[in-house]
Scaffold this active site. Structure first.
Site, PDB file in Angstrom:
ATOM      1  N   GLU A  60     -31.723   4.959 -16.967  1.00 39.77           N
ATOM      2  CA  GLU A  60     -31.238   5.914 -17.968  1.00 39.77           C
ATOM      3  C   GLU A  60     -31.833   7.308 -17.786  1.00 39.77           C
ATOM      4  O   GLU A  60     -31.146   8.312 -17.978  1.00 39.77           O
ATOM      5  CB  GLU A  60     -31.539   5.398 -19.384  1.00 39.77           C
ATOM      6  CG  GLU A  60     -30.689   4.210 -19.807  1.00 39.77           C
ATOM      7  CD  GLU A  60     -31.201   2.879 -19.288  1.00 39.77           C
ATOM      8  OE1 GLU A  60     -32.259   2.857 -18.623  1.00 39.77           O
ATOM      9  OE2 GLU A  60     -30.543   1.845 -19.532  1.00 39.77           O
ATOM     10  N   HIS A 129     -31.520  -3.374 -29.508  1.00 37.20           N
ATOM     11  CA  HIS A 129     -30.096  -3.034 -29.458  1.00 37.20           C
ATOM     12  C   HIS A 129     -29.601  -2.477 -30.791  1.00 37.20           C
ATOM     13  O   HIS A 129     -28.403  -2.357 -31.003  1.00 37.20           O
ATOM     14  CB  HIS A 129     -29.253  -4.262 -29.103  1.00 37.20           C
ATOM     15  CG  HIS A 129     -29.381  -4.702 -27.684  1.00 37.20           C
ATOM     16  ND1 HIS A 129     -30.544  -5.188 -27.156  1.00 37.20           N
ATOM     17  CD2 HIS A 129     -28.466  -4.742 -26.674  1.00 37.20           C
ATOM     18  CE1 HIS A 129     -30.355  -5.524 -25.887  1.00 37.20           C
ATOM     19  NE2 HIS A 129     -29.106  -5.247 -25.568  1.00 37.20           N
TER      20      HIS A 129
END
Lengths: 326, 358
Positions: A60, A129
């Site tokens: 990322e 998440h």
């Protein structure tokens, strides 16, 4: 025209932006062949080809920096993060580079990029998440932080974010990805950035919120209505830069304000809204400003997440409490 | 049964020995004018360094990162690149910036703490200095991706130090460059020290060049104090990258003869004997000895060059210092393409405070 979900509206806006401007490219993990873990980029590879829809290696921080470099060359990259919990390596690039490049080169190099990430809880996802870190990004100078709350808003705000000449962190409430459908004309019309939207007018109380919590907040406003309390609901939509004027104008009318967000209370973005009210709305207030937020705990595993996330009941309790101030 | 499935090697290249003797015939394009030009660039880079340190010591420049001893690396990078390539530097590459057309005045402005120093009139697409170590490597990958997507015969060059090879950013960018065959040349200016941590404590890898192997492309070691070897290796890597051959890594073995920055005291972690040994490798003395031996450099040439560099540096330093600071509103005026109305109040408050103070 069929009604579409929020995630379909994201897809529609991406396709629209790519069709109208060939500088727009999309990349991230699993966005090409797989169409993204939430299918937000579904079909884009087939339509626009492998030069414009790219699967990156799993990193990322890398593709945030990649976006900075390719944006400085004149492209309009839209990078997808699978979940906000995995976005923290990108914070270095956002804070140290994306938000500064225009300023530190006095406009010579710019950073017209969009970093998209689904955020928030409520879908029974695994650990990491379900996070809501929007206030971390809202603290960064030189960027925009935009959070849609409906399919139509997602379409319009994402188009505007992609067309914007500066970096935008675009946070999508994944709990609302498929929660409801709405008619969204694919007319290419962007929604305005840098301003709040009044979703429901009212005179007794202002409810300020954004993203996924808009649903619970509207439910609470409806319940209050049945109790004879007219609540105005403001969807902040662009957290940074914050349109304080709309919020102040509402509170000038109602004298009461509850701020609702899913992120943890302390140093959450609600604190900024409350501080603005203290600065410039104090004498309009008839009651203390209340914040209804996630607890200052770690985001729990799915079995407990309902106990973490503010529900309509907590919003109602705060609103009723404020109505006791004459 | 066991089969060997991968094997690799790392080459080391040098043309000029530390005493200036050619240990191999120089490639054709290194004629006298070219060598003299490279020498002039290195001397100018050192003159800037000397002046910058002097200005910092007298409070007229901010913290400065000297490149003493590493001039060959930066100058070779600048000289091997063509105008249309893009440099993504770290913070010890002013030699490369100078060769590419960044002015001495812009460099002084930057190091004196003025953003206008990054608004180069020359190489408009080059990135400015990057301070967070290694975090610029993904930017170089992005620049190279732009070239590849537009099918342009251009390359990006990313320079960083030995310390940066410990950062994930650098490996991640290398990994992507390999996977996507990006036109990107990585240059490790291995000056042996990451502030106080010596190269051997940074990694157990025998070379830094071999880090490219894990990313799927070749790495090589070059004598980082031999500007000829550096230019040669860089030209080859850049030609290959522009032609679609993908990335390459050059580990330039050099030495930081000065402190990490003007805020550092290198005597706390390394002894004079070590530094003294490395002075014998000085890239400037090496090329001067070579040029002199070729009959392409005289004492008069040297004096003229030193005088010219000193004059240019003095004039640029004077001009940079004479430039009035930007108005207060500049803090806000380059933050966004158009200042959001939400920030108008803060901007007005700053301007007003400034006016009240005046």
């Amino acid at each position: 025209m069929p009604d579409i979900t929020l995630v379909e509206a994201v897809n529609l806006a991406l396709a629209r932006a790519m069709a109208e401007d060939d500088r727009v490219i999309v990349f991230g993990e699993d966005v090409a062949v797989d169409g993204g873990v939430f299918r937000a980029t579904d079909g884009l590879l087939a339509r626009f080809g492998p030069d414009r829809v790219l699967d990156t290696p799993l990193s990322e921080g890398l593709f945030a920096g990649l976006a900075v470099g390719v944006a400085a060359q004149g492209f309009r990259p839209v990078a997808e993060f699978q979940f906000m919990g995995f976005m923290l390596p990108a914070l270095d690039q956002v804070m140290n580079h994306a938000g500064r490049l225009r300023n530190r080169t006095r406009g010579r190099l710019t950073c017209p990029l969009v970093l998209r990430a689904p955020y928030g809880g409520g879908i029974h996802a695994p650990e990491h998440h379900s996070e809501s870190f929007e206030s971390l990004f809202a603290h960064v100078p030189g960027i925009r932080v935009v959070v849609p709350s409906s399919p139509a808003r997602a379409y319009g705000l994402l188009l505007s974010a992609i067309r914007d000449p500066d970096p935008v962190v675009f946070l999508e409430p994944k709990r609302l990805y498929r929660a409801r459908r709405q008619e969204v004309p694919d007319d290419g019309a962007g929604a305005p950035l840098d301003r709040c939207f009044v979703l429901r007018p009212g005179t007794d109380l202002t409810l300020v919120t954004w993203g996924a919590m808009v649903a619970e907040t509207l439910d609470a406003a409806q319940a209050l209505d049945r109790e004879g309390v007219a609540a105005e609901v403001i969807d902040v939509a662009t957290l940074k830069p914050l349109d304080t004027d709309t919020i102040l104008a509402s509170v000038a009318k109602t004298g009461r304000c509850v701020i609702v967000h899913e992120a943890a209370l302390t140093a959450g973005f609600g604190a900024e809204v409350a501080a603005r009210l203290a600065d410039d709305g104090l004498f309009d207030l008839r009651a203390p400003v209340r914040r209804v937020a996630g607890w200052d705990t770690v985001m729990p595993y799915p079995r407990q997440e309902r106990r973490y996330m503010p529900g309509t009941d907590r919003i109602l309790a705060a609103a009723r409490g404020l109505m006791e101030y004459a | 049964m066991t089969d060997r499935v991968a094997d690799f090697h790392v080459d080391f290249t040098r043309f000029l020995a530390p005493d200036g003797t050619a240990v191999a015939p120089l490639p054709g394009f290194f004629d006298d004018p070219t060598l003299r030009r490279l020498y002039g660039h290195m001397v100018l880079a050192r003159a800037f360094d000397t002046k910058a340190i002097a200005l910092q010591r007298t409070g007229r420049l901010g913290t400065y990162a000297p490149s003493l001893g590493q001039e060959a690396v930066a100058v070779a990078v600048g000289a091997a690149m063509v105008d249309t390539d893009v440099l993504v530097p770290s913070f010890r590459e002013h030699g490369a910036q100078l060769v590419r057309g960044v002015t001495l005045q812009e460099l002084f402005l930057f190091w004196a703490g003025d953003e206008r120093g990054n608004d180069f009139a020359g190489p408009r697409q080059d990135f400015p200095v990057c301070i967070p170590v290694g975090s610029h490597a993904p930017h170089a990958a992005g620049v190279a991706l732009a070239f590849k997507l537009r099918r342009e015969a251009r390359a990006a060059v990313c320079v960083f130090g030995d310390g940066a090879t410990s950062k994930g950013d650098v490996y991640e960018a290398m990994n992507l460059a390999g996977a996507w065959t990006l036109p990107l040349v990585f240059v490790v200016a291995n000056n042996q020290w990451a502030i106080s941590v010596r190269r051997a404590h940074q990694t157990a890898a025998r070379t830094l060049a071999q880090k490219a192997v894990a990313a799927g492309f070749a790495g090589e070691q070059v004598d980082g104090n031999d500007v000829v070897a550096l230019c040669h290796a860089l030209r080859q890597a850049l030609d290959r990258a522009r032609a679609g051959g993908g990335p390459h890594l050059i580990e330039a073995l050099t030495y930081r003869l000065g402190d990490h920055t003007t805020a550092d005291d290198a005597s706390r972690y390394r002894d004079d004997e070590e530094v003294g040994r490395h002075w014998k490798e000085d890239p400037i003395a090496r090329l001067r000895a070579h040029l002199t031996a070729r009959g392409a450099w005289t004492r008069d040439d040297e004096e003229a060059l030193l005088t010219d560099c000193a004059a240019r540096v003095e004039a640029a330093a004077r001009d940079a210092q004479a430039l009035a600071p930007e108005p207060a509103a500049a803090l806000f005026d380059h933050l966004y393409a158009t200042l959001p109305p939400a920030l108008a109040g803060q901007r007005a408050a700053l301007v007003q405070a400034e006016a009240d103070h005046a």
